[in-house]
Scaffold this motif. Structure first.
Motif, PDB file in Angstrom:
ATOM      1  N   ILE A 105      20.986  50.559  77.136  1.00  0.00           N
ATOM      2  CA  ILE A 105      21.609  50.474  75.822  1.00  0.00           C
ATOM      3  C   ILE A 105      20.539  50.697  74.751  1.00  0.00           C
ATOM      4  CG2 ILE A 105      21.367  47.936  75.803  1.00  0.00           C
ATOM      5  CD1 ILE A 105      23.930  47.775  74.141  1.00  0.00           C
ATOM      6  N   ASP A 106      20.857  51.518  73.767  1.00  0.00           N
ATOM      7  CA  ASP A 106      19.957  51.764  72.633  1.00  0.00           C
ATOM      8  C   ASP A 106      18.556  52.190  73.081  1.00  0.00           C
ATOM      9  OD1 ASP A 106      22.064  51.114  70.999  1.00  0.00           O
ATOM     10  OD2 ASP A 106      21.387  49.073  70.620  1.00  0.00           O
ATOM     11  N   GLY A 107      18.493  53.004  74.128  1.00  0.00           N
ATOM     12  CA  GLY A 107      17.212  53.500  74.597  1.00  0.00           C
ATOM     13  C   GLY A 107      16.400  52.510  75.398  1.00  0.00           C
ATOM     14  N   MET A 108      17.001  51.354  75.736  1.00  0.00           N
ATOM     15  CA  MET A 108      16.314  50.317  76.514  1.00  0.00           C
ATOM     16  C   MET A 108      17.003  50.127  77.858  1.00  0.00           C
ATOM     17  SD  MET A 108      15.677  47.404  73.565  1.00  0.00           S
ATOM     18  CE  MET A 108      17.432  47.254  73.209  1.00  0.00           C
ATOM     19  N   LYS A 109      16.263  49.575  78.802  1.00  0.00           N
ATOM     20  CA  LYS A 109      16.819  49.176  80.085  1.00  0.00           C
ATOM     21  C   LYS A 109      16.662  47.665  80.193  1.00  0.00           C
ATOM     22  CE  LYS A 109      16.052  53.665  82.205  1.00  0.00           C
ATOM     23  NZ  LYS A 109      15.404  54.451  83.279  1.00  0.00           N
ATOM     24  N   LEU A 110      17.752  46.965  79.935  1.00  0.00           N
ATOM     25  CA  LEU A 110      17.712  45.510  79.826  1.00  0.00           C
ATOM     26  C   LEU A 110      18.115  44.852  81.138  1.00  0.00           C
ATOM     27  CD1 LEU A 110      19.453  45.002  76.342  1.00  0.00           C
ATOM     28  CD2 LEU A 110      17.019  45.372  76.840  1.00  0.00           C
TER      29      LEU A 110
ATOM     30  N   LEU B 110      32.199  41.242  77.391  1.00  0.00           N
ATOM     31  CA  LEU B 110      31.692  41.217  76.015  1.00  0.00           C
ATOM     32  C   LEU B 110      31.689  42.608  75.399  1.00  0.00           C
ATOM     33  CD1 LEU B 110      30.687  39.218  73.924  1.00  0.00           C
ATOM     34  CD2 LEU B 110      28.354  39.700  74.658  1.00  0.00           C
ATOM     35  N   LEU B 111      31.301  43.607  76.162  1.00  0.00           N
ATOM     36  CA  LEU B 111      31.351  44.976  75.656  1.00  0.00           C
ATOM     37  C   LEU B 111      32.781  45.384  75.320  1.00  0.00           C
ATOM     38  CD1 LEU B 111      28.833  46.696  78.097  1.00  0.00           C
ATOM     39  CD2 LEU B 111      28.511  46.416  75.624  1.00  0.00           C
ATOM     40  N   THR B 112      33.720  44.961  76.143  1.00  0.00           N
ATOM     41  CA  THR B 112      35.128  45.266  75.893  1.00  0.00           C
ATOM     42  C   THR B 112      35.600  44.652  74.582  1.00  0.00           C
ATOM     43  OG1 THR B 112      35.632  45.477  78.247  1.00  0.00           O
ATOM     44  CG2 THR B 112      37.470  44.965  76.776  1.00  0.00           C
ATOM     45  N   VAL B 113      35.271  43.379  74.378  1.00  0.00           N
ATOM     46  CA  VAL B 113      35.675  42.702  73.141  1.00  0.00           C
ATOM     47  C   VAL B 113      35.006  43.346  71.930  1.00  0.00           C
ATOM     48  CG1 VAL B 113      35.567  40.512  71.881  1.00  0.00           C
ATOM     49  CG2 VAL B 113      36.235  40.540  74.293  1.00  0.00           C
ATOM     50  N   ALA B 114      33.770  43.803  72.101  1.00  0.00           N
ATOM     51  CA  ALA B 114      33.055  44.480  71.014  1.00  0.00           C
ATOM     52  C   ALA B 114      33.531  45.925  70.841  1.00  0.00           C
ATOM     53  CB  ALA B 114      31.551  44.465  71.289  1.00  0.00           C
ATOM     54  N   GLU B 115      34.442  46.350  71.708  1.00  0.00           N
ATOM     55  CA  GLU B 115      35.009  47.710  71.675  1.00  0.00           C
ATOM     56  C   GLU B 115      33.929  48.775  71.848  1.00  0.00           C
ATOM     57  OE1 GLU B 115      37.716  48.260  68.433  1.00  0.00           O
ATOM     58  OE2 GLU B 115      38.786  46.399  68.835  1.00  0.00           O
ATOM     59  N   VAL B 116      33.065  48.518  72.817  1.00  0.00           N
ATOM     60  CA  VAL B 116      31.980  49.446  73.150  1.00  0.00           C
ATOM     61  C   VAL B 116      32.323  50.143  74.464  1.00  0.00           C
ATOM     62  CG1 VAL B 116      29.537  49.660  73.732  1.00  0.00           C
ATOM     63  CG2 VAL B 116      30.268  48.015  71.988  1.00  0.00           C
ATOM     64  N   GLU B 117      32.339  51.458  74.447  1.00  0.00           N
ATOM     65  CA  GLU B 117      32.583  52.227  75.665  1.00  0.00           C
ATOM     66  C   GLU B 117      31.353  52.145  76.573  1.00  0.00           C
ATOM     67  OE1 GLU B 117      35.237  54.039  76.745  1.00  0.00           O
ATOM     68  OE2 GLU B 117      36.422  53.273  75.051  1.00  0.00           O
ATOM     69  N   PHE B 118      31.598  52.088  77.872  1.00  0.00           N
ATOM     70  CA  PHE B 118      30.470  52.060  78.808  1.00  0.00           C
ATOM     71  C   PHE B 118      30.816  52.791  80.089  1.00  0.00           C
ATOM     72  CE2 PHE B 118      32.868  48.111  79.408  1.00  0.00           C
ATOM     73  CZ  PHE B 118      33.065  48.058  80.780  1.00  0.00           C
ATOM     74  N   ASP B 119      29.777  53.316  80.719  1.00  0.00           N
ATOM     75  CA  ASP B 119      29.886  53.908  82.046  1.00  0.00           C
ATOM     76  C   ASP B 119      29.238  52.967  83.052  1.00  0.00           C
ATOM     77  OD1 ASP B 119      31.171  56.226  81.176  1.00  0.00           O
ATOM     78  OD2 ASP B 119      29.282  57.279  80.818  1.00  0.00           O
ATOM     79  N   GLU B 120      29.526  53.189  84.316  1.00  0.00           N
ATOM     80  CA  GLU B 120      28.945  52.349  85.361  1.00  0.00           C
ATOM     81  C   GLU B 120      28.353  53.192  86.475  1.00  0.00           C
ATOM     82  OE1 GLU B 120      30.799  48.701  86.550  1.00  0.00           O
ATOM     83  OE2 GLU B 120      32.498  49.036  85.202  1.00  0.00           O
ATOM     84  N   VAL B 121      27.202  52.771  86.956  1.00  0.00           N
ATOM     85  CA  VAL B 121      26.617  53.326  88.169  1.00  0.00           C
ATOM     86  C   VAL B 121      26.653  52.206  89.211  1.00  0.00           C
ATOM     87  CG1 VAL B 121      24.561  54.266  89.264  1.00  0.00           C
ATOM     88  CG2 VAL B 121      25.120  54.908  86.903  1.00  0.00           C
ATOM     89  N   HIS B 122      27.445  52.395  90.251  1.00  0.00           N
ATOM     90  CA  HIS B 122      27.619  51.345  91.253  1.00  0.00           C
ATOM     91  C   HIS B 122      26.560  51.455  92.351  1.00  0.00           C
ATOM     92  CE1 HIS B 122      32.058  51.366  89.901  1.00  0.00           C
ATOM     93  NE2 HIS B 122      31.392  50.414  89.273  1.00  0.00           N
TER      94      HIS B 122
ATOM     95  N   MET C 225      20.798  59.738  68.089  1.00  0.00           N
ATOM     96  CA  MET C 225      21.870  58.774  68.385  1.00  0.00           C
ATOM     97  C   MET C 225      21.794  58.355  69.856  1.00  0.00           C
ATOM     98  SD  MET C 225      25.990  59.266  67.876  1.00  0.00           S
ATOM     99  CE  MET C 225      27.120  57.995  68.418  1.00  0.00           C
ATOM    100  N   ALA C 226      21.876  57.082  70.099  1.00  0.00           N
ATOM    101  CA  ALA C 226      21.796  56.574  71.467  1.00  0.00           C
ATOM    102  C   ALA C 226      23.026  57.002  72.256  1.00  0.00           C
ATOM    103  CB  ALA C 226      21.681  55.055  71.448  1.00  0.00           C
ATOM    104  N   GLY C 227      22.836  57.211  73.561  1.00  0.00           N
ATOM    105  CA  GLY C 227      23.947  57.606  74.407  1.00  0.00           C
ATOM    106  C   GLY C 227      24.832  56.425  74.746  1.00  0.00           C
ATOM    107  N   LYS C 228      25.827  56.713  75.581  1.00  0.00           N
ATOM    108  CA  LYS C 228      26.759  55.665  75.987  1.00  0.00           C
ATOM    109  C   LYS C 228      26.041  54.597  76.806  1.00  0.00           C
ATOM    110  CE  LYS C 228      30.987  56.802  77.147  1.00  0.00           C
ATOM    111  NZ  LYS C 228      32.180  57.261  77.928  1.00  0.00           N
ATOM    112  N   VAL C 229      26.497  53.378  76.673  1.00  0.00           N
ATOM    113  CA  VAL C 229      25.961  52.264  77.455  1.00  0.00           C
ATOM    114  C   VAL C 229      26.261  52.511  78.934  1.00  0.00           C
ATOM    115  CG1 VAL C 229      26.157  49.781  77.888  1.00  0.00           C
ATOM    116  CG2 VAL C 229      26.257  50.659  75.527  1.00  0.00           C
ATOM    117  N   VAL C 230      25.274  52.244  79.792  1.00  0.00           N
ATOM    118  CA  VAL C 230      25.444  52.436  81.238  1.00  0.00           C
ATOM    119  C   VAL C 230      25.088  51.137  81.953  1.00  0.00           C
ATOM    120  CG1 VAL C 230      24.794  53.767  83.277  1.00  0.00           C
ATOM    121  CG2 VAL C 230      24.856  54.890  81.033  1.00  0.00           C
TER     122      VAL C 230
END
Length: 223
Positions: free
Chosen positions: A60-65, A22-34, A1-6
């Motif tokens: 996201i999903d094992g990719m760095k986009l 867009l992630l918020t509207v899709a109800e996807v939890e995410f973390d941030e690295v500033h 299972m893929a980890g949380k979106v960062v």
């Protein structure tokens, strides 16, 4: 299972804010690295994480986009916010890219030596080129394309809120757009995102500008 979106970006809006929306509207939890130091940015480069040496970057999903439009399109496709068929998608993309063009002009304002002429240009383009398009299409329609919520609707809400922060009352001549804005803010995920304490970023301030300039080693305002 893929980890949380960062999300990897500055602690501010910029090009990442549409992705947050867009992630918020899709109800996807995410973390941030500033990004706060040039060394952080150089490490992303040395690790090969930034294809074109640019942020935003999203894990996201094992990719760095990278590349904002590509990231938005991926999220929209994954979470059914990109229309029902190829004709819907091309309309959604046209509306989205127009909105991103306008928002990019606004994003550059904090990095501009003399913002007054640019403000005048943004207001003129918003009221003469962009808002009339959405005012017309929203006549009798709840959403922009196919009667269904899409990434274009999310970007239109974000853009109109940005415009109103700068030009109070700018939507006065666009009642359909204003009504659309009101409908969108009633969506529970958006309602929460607009409240204090959410991951929505405030208007850019001097600290945000300073951070961007330090990370990119800019000696003076670039525009």
């Amino acid at each position: 299972m893929a980890g949380k979106v960062v999300l990897h970006y500055f602690n501010g809006r910029g090009k990442m804010e549409s992705i947050r929306w867009l992630l918020t509207v899709a109800e996807v939890e995410f973390d941030e690295v500033h990004l706060t130091t040039r060394d952080q940015y150089k490490k992303l480069l040395s690790d090969g994480d930034l294809m074109f040496q640019q942020v935003p970057m999203v894990e996201i999903d094992g990719m760095k986009l990278i590349q904002t439009k590509a990231i938005l399109n991926y999220i929209a496709e994954k979470y059914n916010l990109h229309g029902k068929d190829i004709k819907d998608r091309v309309m959604i993309n046209m509306y989205s890219e127009g909105l991103m063009d306008l928002m990019e002009m606004i994003m550059l304002l904090p990095f501009t030596k003399d913002p007054k002429p640019k403000l005048d240009n943004i207001q003129a383009k918003a009221t003469e080129r962009y808002l009339p398009v959405f005012e017309k299409v929203l006549s009798g329609q709840i959403y922009l394309v196919g009667g269904k919520l899409s990434v274009a609707d999310v970007l239109l809400l974000e853009c109109t809120l940005m415009l109103e922060e700068i030009f109070v009352g700018i939507l006065g001549g666009f009642p359909n757009v204003k009504a659309f804005q009101g409908r969108m803010t009633m969506i529970p995920a958006i309602d929460s995102f607009l409240k204090p304490g959410s991951k929505r970023k405030p208007k850019p301030d001097d600290q945000y500008v300073k951070s961007v300039m330090e990370v990119f080693d800019l000696k003076s305002l670039p525009f």
